[in-house]
Design a protein around this motif. Sequence first.
Motif, short mmCIF file in Angstrom:
data_model
loop_
_atom_site.label_atom_id
_atom_site.label_comp_id
_atom_site.label_asym_id
_atom_site.label_seq_id
_atom_site.Cartn_x
_atom_site.Cartn_y
_atom_site.Cartn_z
N LYS A 106 14.30 23.95 31.08
CA LYS A 106 14.33 23.62 32.62
C LYS A 106 13.12 22.59 32.93
O LYS A 106 12.88 21.48 33.71
CB LYS A 106 14.10 24.63 33.42
CG LYS A 106 15.47 25.36 33.56
CD LYS A 106 16.65 24.55 33.69
CE LYS A 106 17.94 25.41 33.93
NZ LYS A 106 19.03 24.48 34.37
N TYR A 107 11.81 23.10 32.05
CA TYR A 107 10.81 22.01 32.36
C TYR A 107 10.95 20.54 31.57
O TYR A 107 10.42 19.60 32.12
CB TYR A 107 9.51 22.71 31.82
CG TYR A 107 8.81 23.61 32.56
CD1 TYR A 107 7.90 23.01 33.75
CD2 TYR A 107 9.00 25.05 32.59
CE1 TYR A 107 7.27 23.78 34.64
CE2 TYR A 107 8.34 25.86 33.57
CZ TYR A 107 7.29 25.13 34.60
OH TYR A 107 6.70 26.07 35.44
N ALA A 108 11.74 20.49 30.51
CA ALA A 108 11.81 19.48 29.76
C ALA A 108 12.83 18.62 30.43
O ALA A 108 12.77 17.21 30.15
CB ALA A 108 12.07 19.63 28.44
N LEU B 33 11.54 31.63 39.08
CA LEU B 33 10.84 30.67 38.89
C LEU B 33 11.53 29.23 38.38
O LEU B 33 11.12 28.21 38.77
CB LEU B 33 10.04 31.05 37.34
CG LEU B 33 9.19 30.03 36.62
CD1 LEU B 33 7.90 29.56 37.55
CD2 LEU B 33 8.95 30.43 35.29
N VAL B 34 12.99 29.45 38.19
CA VAL B 34 13.56 28.30 37.75
C VAL B 34 13.99 27.72 39.13
O VAL B 34 14.04 26.41 39.16
CB VAL B 34 14.78 28.60 37.16
CG1 VAL B 34 15.89 27.46 37.01
CG2 VAL B 34 14.37 28.95 35.59
N ARG B 35 14.22 28.31 40.23
CA ARG B 35 14.35 27.74 41.53
C ARG B 35 13.36 26.88 41.94
O ARG B 35 13.48 26.01 42.52
CB ARG B 35 14.97 28.80 42.43
CG ARG B 35 15.16 28.39 43.89
CD ARG B 35 15.37 29.24 44.88
NE ARG B 35 15.67 28.70 46.11
CZ ARG B 35 16.07 29.46 47.07
NH1 ARG B 35 16.15 30.81 47.17
NH2 ARG B 35 16.07 28.97 48.31
N ARG B 36 12.14 27.49 41.87
CA ARG B 36 10.98 26.90 42.21
C ARG B 36 10.56 25.71 41.47
O ARG B 36 10.30 24.56 42.01
CB ARG B 36 9.55 27.76 41.98
CG ARG B 36 8.37 27.15 42.44
CD ARG B 36 8.36 26.96 44.03
NE ARG B 36 6.88 26.59 44.41
CZ ARG B 36 6.69 26.08 45.65
NH1 ARG B 36 7.49 25.70 46.38
NH2 ARG B 36 5.44 25.71 45.85
N ASP C 221 22.65 23.09 44.75
CA ASP C 221 23.39 21.90 44.34
C ASP C 221 24.74 22.32 44.40
O ASP C 221 25.65 21.43 43.70
CB ASP C 221 23.15 21.65 43.09
CG ASP C 221 23.04 22.50 41.89
OD1 ASP C 221 23.34 23.47 42.00
OD2 ASP C 221 22.69 22.04 40.78
N ASN C 222 25.30 23.51 44.84
CA ASN C 222 26.63 24.09 44.95
C ASN C 222 27.42 24.28 43.51
O ASN C 222 28.44 24.17 43.28
CB ASN C 222 27.48 23.16 45.91
CG ASN C 222 28.58 23.58 46.33
OD1 ASN C 222 28.76 24.91 46.86
ND2 ASN C 222 29.70 23.04 46.40
N ARG C 223 26.49 24.50 42.68
CA ARG C 223 27.05 25.05 41.31
C ARG C 223 26.46 26.44 41.12
O ARG C 223 25.51 26.87 41.54
CB ARG C 223 26.26 24.02 40.20
CG ARG C 223 26.95 22.66 40.25
CD ARG C 223 26.06 21.87 39.20
NE ARG C 223 26.54 20.43 39.15
CZ ARG C 223 26.20 19.54 39.91
NH1 ARG C 223 25.06 19.68 40.67
NH2 ARG C 223 26.71 18.22 39.90
N LEU C 224 27.00 27.24 40.18
CA LEU C 224 26.72 28.47 39.83
C LEU C 224 25.55 28.39 38.91
O LEU C 224 25.20 27.38 37.94
CB LEU C 224 27.79 29.02 38.92
CG LEU C 224 29.12 29.66 39.64
CD1 LEU C 224 29.99 30.35 38.45
CD2 LEU C 224 28.69 30.62 40.70
N SER C 225 24.64 29.05 39.12
CA SER C 225 23.12 29.02 38.74
C SER C 225 23.13 30.13 37.57
O SER C 225 23.39 31.23 37.73
CB SER C 225 21.96 29.48 39.51
OG SER C 225 20.76 29.69 38.92
#
Length: 433
Positions: A319-321, A233-236, A168-172
């Motif tokens: 991230k899940y919520a 995992l977060v990317r997935r 999304d073109n943001r820093l992860s």
Amino acid sequence: MAVQETGQGTGRDPGRGPGRGGHEGGCACGDCPHGAREGHRRAVAAFLSKRDELASGHGLPAAVAHSAGASRQWVSDALTQSADLVAERGRAEGEVWLGLVWRRTVAAVWGLVAVLLLVQALTAIGAGWTSARTAGLLAAVVVAVALTAASWFHRARGGVLAPVIGEDNRLSTSRVVAAGWVLFVVYAVLVLAGRLAGASSHTERDSLIEGLELARGAGIVTVLAVVCAIAVLVRRVVGLRVLGQRLQKVRADRPRAADLLTDDSGRGSFADTQYAVLGAVALVFAAVRLARRPEQLPDLPWGLAVMVLVSAATYVAAKYAEGGRPVILSVVRSREAGDLDAPIRTGDDIEIRGAGFVPPGAQSADRLSRMVVRIGAVHVHVPLVPVPGGFRNPSDAVLTVPVPADVEPGRVEVQVVTAAGVETNRVEIDVTD
């Protein structure tokens, strides 16, 4: 106004030489760093001026001023065109910024090497220069050279920042934390390798090799494994939630440092902040341990390691919520003061009430103008209704759109499509003649 802004600043100052005037002063041509930034600034200023002017009731053509519906549509179209120019200039500025930031990141990397050299020189006063200081400085130079080479190959995508910029073109946040730990562990291993190469006795060499045993570095290895796994995992998780329309994502113009501590809308995020802060604190502690005992991997205490793991679990749970699919709760006929109660007819305005209509990061006018409401087989673009300082319509919980004459009387379905392309549930309404 938008056309005038496009043409400003492209001329050359006659008082300047042929090699200087084209990209200085008020340049807004878009093909140089200053021009892209200045062009975006001017486009934003022009849009804000036009929005506030139209919100106060000025600037309407006489041909549409007699009709509320026609004037609202004209205002919405004019603001949409101006907002598209702002978005175009913003994207141009973002591309130029990505192409330039790699030099700044390289300068920052070598600046850190210089700081390390200065700290080592100051702390060596009285204590003397040791082989551990030499190994630490050489390891920093090796890491800096590797990062410089990587920056060159990825210079069009932000240099060193390229691997930590999300889709999304943001820093992860998860990638930045993982990258920090990976670089630190690489540096620590290079320090041990440098000391091993300069060791003159078997006893010293055996001691350095024992410093790499898992029993001494179990804490830091565990933290490294967890933060790297969380980055993947977060990317997935985010990708699957976006594809499943359970999370709305819009692309940013360019990455910003604030992305590490905020959500997509720019508001402070507890999950991201605590993960980044605790990860940084643990990393500083590990660096101090390495400086004090450069003959082994930093023995990160299990208490601190568990704190980082708890922080990581909180981050993943958040991230899940987060997010959720937009939903329509009800659709009613819009009524102004003095109107009689009546059924919905073609030409009337309807008010769609619900939640999640405006995705995080989609508060700009060009994104708001992409919202569409399906009324039967007709696609109705949600009109922009300006007020001083913002927009009254659309909002995250309420949308107001007219029922076009092309809608057939009878029972029809209403559905909202957000700027992120996510569709809401369908709600049926009755349209009468």
